[in-house]
Write an enzyme that holds these catalytic residues in place. Structure first.
Site, PDB file in Angstrom:
ATOM      1  N   PHE A 176     110.450 119.122  16.127  1.00 36.82           N
ATOM      2  CA  PHE A 176     111.317 120.324  15.973  1.00 36.82           C
ATOM      3  C   PHE A 176     112.187 120.768  14.921  1.00 36.82           C
ATOM      4  O   PHE A 176     112.352 121.641  14.500  1.00 36.82           O
ATOM      5  CB  PHE A 176     111.845 120.751  17.382  1.00 36.82           C
ATOM      6  CG  PHE A 176     110.747 121.196  18.586  1.00 36.82           C
ATOM      7  CD1 PHE A 176     109.916 122.040  18.305  1.00 36.82           C
ATOM      8  CD2 PHE A 176     110.705 120.411  19.633  1.00 36.82           C
ATOM      9  CE1 PHE A 176     108.870 122.694  19.254  1.00 36.82           C
ATOM     10  CE2 PHE A 176     109.971 120.950  20.548  1.00 36.82           C
ATOM     11  CZ  PHE A 176     109.041 122.171  20.499  1.00 36.82           C
ATOM     12  N   GLN A 224     109.355 109.851  13.409  1.00 40.41           N
ATOM     13  CA  GLN A 224     109.486 108.820  14.278  1.00 40.41           C
ATOM     14  C   GLN A 224     109.173 108.958  15.719  1.00 40.41           C
ATOM     15  O   GLN A 224     108.545 107.944  16.319  1.00 40.41           O
ATOM     16  CB  GLN A 224     111.073 108.331  14.145  1.00 40.41           C
ATOM     17  CG  GLN A 224     111.416 107.147  14.696  1.00 40.41           C
ATOM     18  CD  GLN A 224     112.739 106.593  14.738  1.00 40.41           C
ATOM     19  OE1 GLN A 224     113.789 107.412  14.287  1.00 40.41           O
ATOM     20  NE2 GLN A 224     113.271 105.426  15.190  1.00 40.41           N
ATOM     21  N   PHE A 225     109.335 109.928  16.179  1.00 39.33           N
ATOM     22  CA  PHE A 225     108.956 110.436  17.587  1.00 39.33           C
ATOM     23  C   PHE A 225     108.772 111.960  17.611  1.00 39.33           C
ATOM     24  O   PHE A 225     109.357 112.771  17.041  1.00 39.33           O
ATOM     25  CB  PHE A 225     110.112 110.427  18.729  1.00 39.33           C
ATOM     26  CG  PHE A 225     110.309 108.822  18.733  1.00 39.33           C
ATOM     27  CD1 PHE A 225     109.765 107.930  19.557  1.00 39.33           C
ATOM     28  CD2 PHE A 225     111.637 108.394  18.204  1.00 39.33           C
ATOM     29  CE1 PHE A 225     109.912 106.561  20.033  1.00 39.33           C
ATOM     30  CE2 PHE A 225     111.860 106.894  18.472  1.00 39.33           C
ATOM     31  CZ  PHE A 225     110.973 106.197  19.283  1.00 39.33           C
ATOM     32  N   ALA A 226     107.659 112.360  18.224  1.00 37.47           N
ATOM     33  CA  ALA A 226     107.268 113.691  18.308  1.00 37.47           C
ATOM     34  C   ALA A 226     108.352 114.557  18.715  1.00 37.47           C
ATOM     35  O   ALA A 226     108.364 115.813  18.228  1.00 37.47           O
ATOM     36  CB  ALA A 226     106.238 114.068  19.244  1.00 37.47           C
ATOM     37  N   HIS A 279     112.757 110.478  23.941  1.00 36.51           N
ATOM     38  CA  HIS A 279     111.523 110.307  23.168  1.00 36.51           C
ATOM     39  C   HIS A 279     110.297 110.505  24.096  1.00 36.51           C
ATOM     40  O   HIS A 279     109.202 109.701  23.605  1.00 36.51           O
ATOM     41  CB  HIS A 279     111.466 108.994  22.438  1.00 36.51           C
ATOM     42  CG  HIS A 279     112.882 108.446  21.878  1.00 36.51           C
ATOM     43  ND1 HIS A 279     113.018 109.336  20.658  1.00 36.51           N
ATOM     44  CD2 HIS A 279     113.545 107.701  21.905  1.00 36.51           C
ATOM     45  CE1 HIS A 279     114.213 108.803  20.191  1.00 36.51           C
ATOM     46  NE2 HIS A 279     114.657 107.878  20.766  1.00 36.51           N
TER      47      HIS A 279
END
Length: 170
Positions: free
Chosen positions: A27, A21-23, A68
Site C-alpha cells: 500500500f 518484503q511483504f504484500a 504480515h
C-alpha cells in the site's frame, strides 16, 4: 521508491523485477502501482509499455499476524492493466514467474508464505505456466470448488474424503 524506480526502468525498455518484503507493505506503493504501472500503456496509447514484475509474499506463515498476513490479491486483480499471479505449487512458482517476466504487461506476483517450505519438487528448467489460465486440479461433476495459492492444497485435502465427485480448480 522501489516500484517507482521499476516503472521508470520498464518504461525505458528494461524488465525489472521489484520485490516488496511483504504484500502488506504494497500500500505504500499503491499510487505507483495504480496510477502509473497499470495505466502507462493506455495513457500512452500503446507507445510505452511497462513489462514489470512486483513480487511480494502474502498470507499467513509468519508469526506476526497483525503485520504480515494480509491478502489483497482480489483488490489488485480488479485494477485494469494489471495482472495478478499466485502460484500453488513449486512448478507454478517457477513457471508463472517466467511467464510474468516475459509478459508485456505489469504483473503482481504474490507468493503464498505457507508454500515456501511446504514441499520440494523438481521443476524443469524451462517450465512456463501461462498467465490467466485456470488449472483443473481434480475433475468432478457434482460440485466445483475454486481456490488459489496455499488454499489449493487445503481444498484438495478437504474434498479427498467426500463421497461426492468434486471438481477443484486452481
Amino acid at each position: 521508491g522501489i516500484v517507482g524506480l521499476g516503472v521508470g526502468l520498464a518504461a525505458a525498455g528494461y524488465r525489472p523485477v521489484a520485490e516488496i518484503q511483504f504484500a502488506g507493505f504494497s500500500f505504500q506503493a499503491f499510487a505507483q502501482i495504480h496510477q502509473h504501472l497499470s495505466r502507462i500503456r493506455s495513457r500512452s496509447r500503446g507507445k510505452i509499455t511497462c513489462p514489470m514484475v512486483v513480487r511480494a509474499p502474502y498470507g499467513l506463515g509468519v508469526s506476526a499476524l497483525e503485520h504480515h498476513s494480509e491478502s489483497y490479491e482480489a483488490g489488485y486483480a480488479h485494477i485494469p492493466g494489471l495482472k495478478v499471479a499466485i502460484p500453488s505449487t513449486a512448478r507454478d512458482a517457477a513457471g508463472l514467474l517466467r511467464a510474468a517476466i516475459r509478459s508485456p504487461d505489469p504483473v503482481l506476483f504474490f507468493e503464498p508464505m505457507p508454500l515456501y517450505r511446504a514441499a520440494r519438487r523438481p521443476v524443469p528448467d524451462e517450465t512456463v505456466v501461462p498467465l490467466g489460465e485456470a488449472r483443473v486440479v481434480e475433475a468432478g461433476t457434482d460440485a466445483t470448488v475454486i481456490a488459489w495459492g496455499a488454499m489449493v492444497r487445503e481444498v484438495e485435502d478437504a474434498v479427498a474424503g467426500l463421497e461426492a465427485d468434486i471438481e477443484v480448480i486452481d
